[in-house]
Design an enzyme around this catalytic site. Structure first.
Site, mmCIF file in Angstrom:
data_model
loop_
_atom_site.group_PDB
_atom_site.id
_atom_site.type_symbol
_atom_site.label_atom_id
_atom_site.label_comp_id
_atom_site.label_asym_id
_atom_site.label_seq_id
_atom_site.Cartn_x
_atom_site.Cartn_y
_atom_site.Cartn_z
ATOM 1 N N ARG A 1 11.529 -6.706 5.639
ATOM 2 C CA ARG A 1 11.676 -5.272 5.343
ATOM 3 C C ARG A 1 12.697 -4.619 6.270
ATOM 4 O O ARG A 1 12.741 -4.903 7.453
ATOM 5 C CB ARG A 1 10.305 -4.596 5.503
ATOM 6 C CG ARG A 1 10.344 -3.098 5.286
ATOM 7 C CD ARG A 1 8.991 -2.537 5.038
ATOM 8 N NE ARG A 1 8.109 -2.599 6.195
ATOM 9 C CZ ARG A 1 6.860 -2.141 6.182
ATOM 10 N NH1 ARG A 1 6.330 -1.647 5.083
ATOM 11 N NH2 ARG A 1 6.112 -2.220 7.266
ATOM 12 N N ARG B 1 11.702 -2.286 11.673
ATOM 13 C CA ARG B 1 10.669 -1.683 12.517
ATOM 14 C C ARG B 1 10.274 -2.687 13.592
ATOM 15 O O ARG B 1 10.157 -3.868 13.300
ATOM 16 C CB ARG B 1 9.432 -1.360 11.657
ATOM 17 C CG ARG B 1 9.389 0.064 11.154
ATOM 18 C CD ARG B 1 8.310 0.276 10.120
ATOM 19 N NE ARG B 1 6.969 -0.132 10.540
ATOM 20 C CZ ARG B 1 5.884 0.023 9.787
ATOM 21 N NH1 ARG B 1 5.980 0.579 8.584
ATOM 22 N NH2 ARG B 1 4.703 -0.360 10.203
ATOM 23 N N LYS C 1 0.821 -1.220 0.000
ATOM 24 C CA LYS C 1 0.000 0.000 0.000
ATOM 25 C C LYS C 1 0.852 1.266 0.000
ATOM 26 O O LYS C 1 0.637 2.167 -0.797
ATOM 27 C CB LYS C 1 -0.787 0.036 1.311
ATOM 28 C CG LYS C 1 -2.215 -0.219 1.238
ATOM 29 C CD LYS C 1 -2.896 -0.075 2.588
ATOM 30 C CE LYS C 1 -2.200 -0.668 3.763
ATOM 31 N NZ LYS C 1 -1.736 0.066 4.831
ATOM 32 N N ARG D 1 -9.576 1.698 8.955
ATOM 33 C CA ARG D 1 -9.231 0.306 9.216
ATOM 34 C C ARG D 1 -10.328 -0.391 10.007
ATOM 35 O O ARG D 1 -10.218 -1.586 10.281
ATOM 36 C CB ARG D 1 -7.934 0.232 10.017
ATOM 37 C CG ARG D 1 -6.690 0.009 9.160
ATOM 38 C CD ARG D 1 -5.499 0.055 10.081
ATOM 39 N NE ARG D 1 -4.332 -0.620 9.639
ATOM 40 C CZ ARG D 1 -3.212 0.000 9.243
ATOM 41 N NH1 ARG D 1 -3.175 1.300 9.138
ATOM 42 N NH2 ARG D 1 -2.142 -0.694 8.949
ATOM 43 N N ARG E 1 -0.442 -8.450 13.664
ATOM 44 C CA ARG E 1 -1.020 -7.347 12.888
ATOM 45 C C ARG E 1 -1.972 -7.892 11.828
ATOM 46 O O ARG E 1 -3.045 -7.338 11.590
ATOM 47 C CB ARG E 1 0.079 -6.534 12.195
ATOM 48 C CG ARG E 1 0.802 -5.600 13.128
ATOM 49 C CD ARG E 1 2.104 -5.110 12.527
ATOM 50 N NE ARG E 1 1.932 -4.217 11.397
ATOM 51 C CZ ARG E 1 2.909 -3.928 10.534
ATOM 52 N NH1 ARG E 1 4.098 -4.455 10.671
ATOM 53 N NH2 ARG E 1 2.695 -3.103 9.544
HETATM 54 P P1 AMP Z 1 1.090 1.045 9.018
HETATM 55 O O1 AMP Z 1 2.326 1.868 8.809
HETATM 56 O O2 AMP Z 1 -0.051 1.499 8.141
HETATM 57 O O3 AMP Z 1 1.339 -0.439 8.943
HETATM 58 O O4 AMP Z 1 0.594 1.349 10.522
HETATM 59 C C1 AMP Z 1 1.423 1.043 11.623
HETATM 60 C C2 AMP Z 1 0.580 0.935 12.863
HETATM 61 O O5 AMP Z 1 -0.074 2.194 13.128
HETATM 62 C C3 AMP Z 1 -0.552 -0.082 12.803
HETATM 63 O O6 AMP Z 1 -0.100 -1.410 13.094
HETATM 64 C C4 AMP Z 1 -1.494 0.451 13.891
HETATM 65 O O7 AMP Z 1 -0.990 0.164 15.175
HETATM 66 C C5 AMP Z 1 -1.363 1.964 13.682
HETATM 67 N N1 AMP Z 1 -2.391 2.449 12.731
HETATM 68 C C6 AMP Z 1 -2.174 2.942 11.481
HETATM 69 N N2 AMP Z 1 -3.346 3.297 10.905
HETATM 70 C C7 AMP Z 1 -4.313 3.029 11.813
HETATM 71 C C8 AMP Z 1 -5.724 3.150 11.818
HETATM 72 N N3 AMP Z 1 -6.397 3.621 10.751
HETATM 73 N N4 AMP Z 1 -6.385 2.782 12.939
HETATM 74 C C9 AMP Z 1 -5.738 2.316 14.032
HETATM 75 N N5 AMP Z 1 -4.417 2.149 14.079
HETATM 76 C C10 AMP Z 1 -3.690 2.498 12.994
#
Ligand code: AMP
Length: 215
Positions: free
Chosen positions: A127, A160, A13, A88, A171
């Site tokens: 990654r 990360r 994404k 989400r 996740r």
């Molecule tokens: P990402 O970089 O999109 O994988 O997001 C990293 C982390 O941020 C996720 O595993 C969640 O803990 C948090 N996060 C990102 N977007 C959301 C969202 N829309 N709602 C809740 N938590 C989020």
């Protein structure tokens, strides 16, 4: 053009969103990036979000929706935006509907990237990210020229915390059911487009560009 790009972690994404946002000159709004910036700057919101992110859990809807509402009120979104990682949950999707309604805007489309779980685990747990400039690498698919060092700036590559395999599986588990619910929500609104994200990134980009041209 107001677009949501959805998909489980590891579907690519973020990578695709950067390319599409640039191509269509619209801001790329990634909730994960905004949270990480806030954690780095040690803001109050960053402190609240950090514990959830580290554990691979979702940050509570209340915090996430307030953050996105503020972001969508910024004038750079007047000609459109690409949301990456939001919504989400169904609560977030409903909040997005009302935020957009208040702003007199609507979504043109929701694109959902899809790939099998094992592909996602391999992509995420391999990654590595440059601790200095943020460039992404993968230990198998796009390794740096010199192990552990960024090709672009010489910074140290890190994993990360939430890309460790056990957290990755958590996740995916947390997000899978919610993603299915969101797909139904947007299918009913006739906004959903599903795209197979297993091929190489360039092939996926071409498919996405073709879809976006039709919006
Ligand atoms: P990402 O970089 O999109 O994988 O997001 C990293 C982390 O941020 C996720 O595993 C969640 O803990 C948090 N996060 C990102 N977007 C959301 C969202 N829309 N709602 C809740 N938590 C989020």
């Amino acid at each position: 053009m107001n677009i949501v790009l959805m998909g489980l972690p590891g579907t690519g994404k973020g990578t695709q969103a950067v390319i599409l946002a640039e191509k269509f000159s619209i801001p790329h709004i990634a909730t994960g990036d905004i949270f990480r910036e806030n954690i780095e700057k040690a803001t109050e919101m960053g402190r609240k979000a950090a514990q959830y992110i580290k554990a691979g859990e979702l940050v509570p809807d209340e915090i996430t929706c307030a953050m996105i509402e503020k972001r969508l009120e910024e004038p750079d979104t007047d000609n459109g935006f690409l949301l990456d990682g939001f919504p989400r949950t169904l609560v977030q999707a409903a909040a997005l509907d009302s935020i957009l309604e208040n702003l007199g805007k609507e979504l043109q489309g929701v694109i959902c990237l899809q790939a099998p779980e094992e592909v996602l685990v391999e992509r995420l747990s391999g990654r590595r990210v440059c601790s200095n400039c943020g460039t992404n690498y993968h230990i198998r698919f796009s390794p740096p020229e010199e192990g552990g060092i960024c090709d672009l700036c010489g910074g140290e590559l890190m994993q990360r915390d939430d890309d460790r395999e056990e957290t990755v599986r958590r996740r995916l588990q947390v997000n899978r059911g919610k993603t299915l619910e969101l797909e139904s929500y947007y299918r009913e609104k006739d906004l959903l487009q599903q795209v197979d994200a297993s091929p190489d990134p360039k092939t996926v980009t071409s498919k996405l560009l073709a879809i976006m041209e039709r919006f």
